[in-house]
Design a protein around this motif. Sequence first.
Motif, short mmCIF file in Angstrom:
data_model
loop_
_atom_site.label_atom_id
_atom_site.label_comp_id
_atom_site.label_asym_id
_atom_site.label_seq_id
_atom_site.Cartn_x
_atom_site.Cartn_y
_atom_site.Cartn_z
N SER A 1 0.81 -1.22 0.00
CA SER A 1 0.00 0.00 0.00
C SER A 1 0.85 1.27 0.00
N VAL A 2 2.07 1.21 0.49
CA VAL A 2 2.92 2.40 0.53
C VAL A 2 4.16 2.30 -0.35
N ALA A 3 4.31 1.20 -1.06
CA ALA A 3 5.52 0.98 -1.86
C ALA A 3 5.68 1.99 -2.99
N ILE A 4 4.62 2.59 -3.44
CA ILE A 4 4.69 3.55 -4.54
C ILE A 4 5.13 4.94 -4.07
N MET A 5 5.15 5.15 -2.77
CA MET A 5 5.48 6.49 -2.25
C MET A 5 6.83 7.02 -2.74
N PRO A 6 7.90 6.24 -2.76
CA PRO A 6 9.17 6.80 -3.25
C PRO A 6 9.09 7.27 -4.70
N GLN A 7 8.39 6.52 -5.54
CA GLN A 7 8.28 6.93 -6.93
C GLN A 7 7.44 8.19 -7.07
N LEU A 8 6.35 8.27 -6.34
CA LEU A 8 5.53 9.48 -6.38
C LEU A 8 6.29 10.68 -5.80
N PHE A 9 7.09 10.43 -4.78
CA PHE A 9 7.90 11.50 -4.19
C PHE A 9 8.93 12.02 -5.19
N MET A 10 9.62 11.11 -5.86
CA MET A 10 10.61 11.54 -6.85
C MET A 10 9.94 12.25 -8.02
N LEU A 11 8.78 11.80 -8.39
CA LEU A 11 8.03 12.46 -9.46
C LEU A 11 7.68 13.89 -9.06
N SER A 12 7.28 14.07 -7.82
CA SER A 12 6.94 15.43 -7.37
C SER A 12 8.19 16.30 -7.22
N ARG A 13 9.33 15.71 -6.88
CA ARG A 13 10.57 16.49 -6.75
C ARG A 13 11.14 16.90 -8.09
N THR A 14 11.14 15.99 -9.05
CA THR A 14 11.70 16.33 -10.36
C THR A 14 10.74 17.18 -11.17
N GLY A 15 9.46 16.99 -10.96
CA GLY A 15 8.47 17.82 -11.63
C GLY A 15 8.00 17.30 -12.97
N ASN A 16 8.65 16.27 -13.51
CA ASN A 16 8.15 15.73 -14.77
C ASN A 16 8.49 14.26 -14.88
N ALA A 17 7.84 13.62 -15.83
CA ALA A 17 8.08 12.20 -16.07
C ALA A 17 7.78 11.92 -17.53
N GLU A 18 8.41 10.89 -18.04
CA GLU A 18 8.09 10.48 -19.40
C GLU A 18 6.64 10.02 -19.43
N THR A 19 6.02 10.17 -20.55
CA THR A 19 4.62 9.80 -20.67
C THR A 19 4.40 8.33 -20.36
#
Length: 116
Positions: free
Chosen positions: A31-49
Amino acid sequence: LVIPAAILALLVNHEFTLMEVMWTFSIYLESVAIMPQLFMLSRTGNAETITAHYLFALGSYRALYIVNWIFRYYTENFFDPIAVVAGIVQTVLYADFFYLYVTRVLQSNRQFEMPA
């Protein structure tokens, strides 16, 4: 995230057996394993489609589990509070991402960028 999930699994489970505690730990950790990826996404500000599509698919998969639990409750009278609460937590973690995904990727068909 691993340590809090392990502690919670030891404290809140259906029965205190090795298999049950390990299953509960896996549910909590998922349930919380995705948090690091979402955190990095919010820090970098963008992601590949493609990454944004992948995250949306993962979140949709978990959100559809809620529909499954509702169906099972009404057809089989089955309710597992550990799985339901963990699934709701994971879906809530995805909620902001879902909104940004729909408004940025699907409507504009461009690279996914988080607001600054």
